[in-house]
Design a protein around this motif. Sequence first.
Motif, short mmCIF file in Angstrom:
data_model
loop_
_atom_site.label_atom_id
_atom_site.label_comp_id
_atom_site.label_asym_id
_atom_site.label_seq_id
_atom_site.Cartn_x
_atom_site.Cartn_y
_atom_site.Cartn_z
N UNK A 1 1.02 -1.46 0.17
CA UNK A 1 -0.14 -0.14 0.15
C UNK A 1 1.25 1.02 0.02
N UNK A 2 1.92 1.77 1.14
CA UNK A 2 2.67 2.52 0.52
C UNK A 2 3.09 2.51 0.26
N UNK A 3 4.04 1.77 -0.56
CA UNK A 3 5.10 1.51 -2.20
C UNK A 3 3.83 2.07 -3.06
N UNK A 4 2.93 1.77 -2.97
CA UNK A 4 2.03 1.88 -4.44
C UNK A 4 1.53 3.55 -3.99
N UNK A 5 1.16 3.72 -2.82
CA UNK A 5 0.81 4.97 -3.13
C UNK A 5 1.68 6.45 -2.93
N UNK A 6 2.87 6.05 -2.82
CA UNK A 6 4.20 6.85 -2.62
C UNK A 6 4.68 7.08 -4.62
N UNK A 7 4.56 5.15 -4.80
CA UNK A 7 4.66 5.53 -6.75
C UNK A 7 4.37 6.57 -7.00
N UNK A 8 2.50 6.24 -6.70
CA UNK A 8 1.75 6.70 -7.83
C UNK A 8 1.56 8.95 -7.56
N UNK A 9 2.27 9.06 -6.07
CA UNK A 9 2.27 10.11 -6.07
C UNK A 9 3.74 10.95 -5.90
N UNK A 10 5.22 10.18 -6.88
CA UNK A 10 5.59 10.62 -7.34
C UNK A 10 5.81 10.79 -8.58
N UNK A 11 5.10 9.57 -9.55
CA UNK A 11 5.38 9.43 -10.66
C UNK A 11 4.24 10.56 -11.00
N UNK A 12 3.02 10.38 -10.93
CA UNK A 12 2.14 11.09 -11.51
C UNK A 12 1.47 12.76 -10.59
N UNK A 13 2.38 13.25 -9.32
CA UNK A 13 1.51 13.62 -8.41
C UNK A 13 2.59 14.99 -9.17
N UNK B 1 4.91 14.83 -11.06
CA UNK B 1 5.43 15.01 -12.27
C UNK B 1 4.80 16.25 -13.09
N UNK B 2 5.54 16.53 -14.04
CA UNK B 2 5.15 17.37 -15.72
C UNK B 2 3.24 17.58 -15.38
N UNK B 3 3.10 18.55 -14.53
CA UNK B 3 1.30 18.71 -14.66
C UNK B 3 0.37 17.49 -13.91
N UNK B 4 1.50 17.38 -13.36
CA UNK B 4 0.79 16.32 -12.09
C UNK B 4 0.33 17.01 -10.86
N UNK B 5 -0.89 16.51 -10.30
CA UNK B 5 -1.87 17.11 -9.42
C UNK B 5 -1.55 17.52 -7.92
N UNK B 6 -0.21 17.70 -7.99
CA UNK B 6 1.02 18.44 -6.68
C UNK B 6 1.61 19.77 -7.22
N UNK B 7 2.27 19.22 -8.24
CA UNK B 7 3.14 20.18 -8.77
C UNK B 7 3.00 21.88 -8.41
N UNK B 8 1.85 21.60 -8.17
CA UNK B 8 1.51 22.97 -8.53
C UNK B 8 0.86 23.72 -6.99
N UNK B 9 1.26 22.87 -6.32
CA UNK B 9 0.95 23.32 -4.52
C UNK B 9 2.03 24.50 -4.04
N UNK C 1 12.38 16.29 -8.18
CA UNK C 1 11.65 15.04 -8.28
C UNK C 1 12.35 15.07 -10.12
N UNK C 2 11.46 16.10 -10.79
CA UNK C 2 11.75 16.40 -12.24
C UNK C 2 13.10 16.11 -11.97
N UNK C 3 13.79 16.40 -12.25
CA UNK C 3 15.17 17.15 -12.51
C UNK C 3 15.95 15.38 -12.15
N UNK C 4 15.61 14.97 -11.27
CA UNK C 4 15.88 13.43 -10.87
C UNK C 4 15.13 12.11 -11.12
N UNK C 5 14.50 12.34 -11.65
CA UNK C 5 13.26 11.05 -12.28
C UNK C 5 13.40 9.88 -11.66
N UNK C 6 14.76 9.14 -12.00
CA UNK C 6 15.29 8.32 -12.27
C UNK C 6 15.92 7.96 -10.79
#
Length: 586
Positions: free
Chosen positions: A430-442, A444-452, A462-467
Amino acid sequence: MEPLDITVIAVYFVLLLAIGVFFSNKMKSSSDMFAAGRQSPWWLSGISAYMTMFSAGTFVVWGGIAYDHGFVAITIALCNGVGAFFAGMFFAGKWRKLGLNSAAEFINLRFGKAAFHFFTWFKIFMVIMYGLTLYALAVMLCPLIPLGEGNLLVDSATGCLSVDWACLILGVIIVTYTVCGGLWAVLITDTLQFFVLLLAVGMVVPLILKKVGGLGEFTALAPEGFLRPTAPGYSWYFIVGWVFTAMFGLGGEWAFIQRHLCVPTPRDAKKACYLFCGLYMTTPFLWMLPPMIYRVIAPDADAEQAYILACKEVLPAGMIGLMIVAMFSATASTISSMLNVFAGVITDSFYSNLIRPKSSKRGLVAAGRIFTVVLGIWMMAGAIILPRLASYRFIAIMYASIIGPSLFLPTIWALWSKRISKSAIWWTLIFSIVCGVMVKFGFGENGFLASIAGFSWLTALIQNHPREADLSIGIFVPLFVLAFFELSSRKTSPEWQNLQNAVDKYSKMEVPALVTNLPAKVMAASLALLAVLMAGMSFFSDQKNVLIAASIMLLFCSAIFMAIIYFTSRKNDKKLIDDKPDDENK
């Protein structure tokens, strides 16, 4: 391709199918089909594990990185060797000591039926991912196979063999010999494919170096930073993280666990892992040179096509066919291993226990073959569907860095820990999936958390060091959750005792198996046959010296296996004498 290339490909495919048919009569039980009767020599298990890690993805993903960024591709490949050393030190012998038949059985005993069902069906669902390696192979090979207009198999856009048709044809070949010969066929063909791959790439490197003007000329013409051990997006942090990813994969991925279980002793399991380490600490220098050198020859080529284009640039007729065979071999070894492992899980854990508990040994073998075919069809569907959804490189790296460790680590941790229970698995996922989704999509570029506003620094990092971010989530989040459960638990998990009871039972029943020399006999004969083929091809080629050298190399390898046959026979004879009762020895 020339007629000589087509001949080489045809002969090799016939040889693979013949090996599968040869071992089909030796499949007397599910243990034979999915664990090789625990008689696999350590060198066979080690080379097979090496080839399971290797695939056409190595040529497409890491070959593409070698073309784009240079030496860092070798650095990343060396990480697999370092990871294998630690996996051999900590995990391989431990798995073999348990005496279990599969990783699925361990999950069932250690975490209960719910975890067992989740892991099993999730991993079986993820078999579709291995279709990507088949797709990668088809992408490289199809441009080499032009077809006439109106041909059923032609891609109208390129005039060559359609990638979809190539995936289906190659998939059917792999499934066929895996169905026939079980794990024995997988192990033997993996080892044969290793030597073919070594031979093919060993021919490419000197020829392409000669074309570019030598090693000195290549280093002089290489782009700036091309020979550095790191590159943008592949920092030292990523490199160290990849060592841990490789170590956890070799210790926790079911296909590699099967390699630890199919040998006679824990010492053999460790030796197999150390062989894997030795191979991956040396061969990457050979594997990655062709696309690196080709960057100097053709700076504007397609990175994913760079490897096969480099081979096409320098190899004579016949050797192109051998290179195609080598790339097929790399892919086939990965796919056949996965099909065998998961067909075994379905057969032993579901069909045998739930559907037909009283099924005969031959009935289980037949069921295993049916499940192998079904999984093969599922995998081929992935080869056709997944590339239309995202790029191969993106999917491969994301799965290896984020999803893989969250599955491997609870299993590995439970090998040593008495405290963690099945709840640790669920919270880790659960923690791995939630954190993975937040990092990858939250973030990321145009992510739902990026504008905060308050997270701007984290978004930039995260965007400068994605891997590096992917690896951090994939490794540290599962470790943190598992460490929390380990420290907070005060009692021994009830499932731990279930595991110990099963291990004690197996240790009393198990009779140490003799190491069979049959694999060495098959390898000696197969390599000798390929040597004769190479020698015969020299009469029809302009580069006779190259093919004669290839033939000599194959004969030398065949002689090595003849020596293995001799020493294995002597060792088995000595063991039989030592195991006799004292009165018989007298």
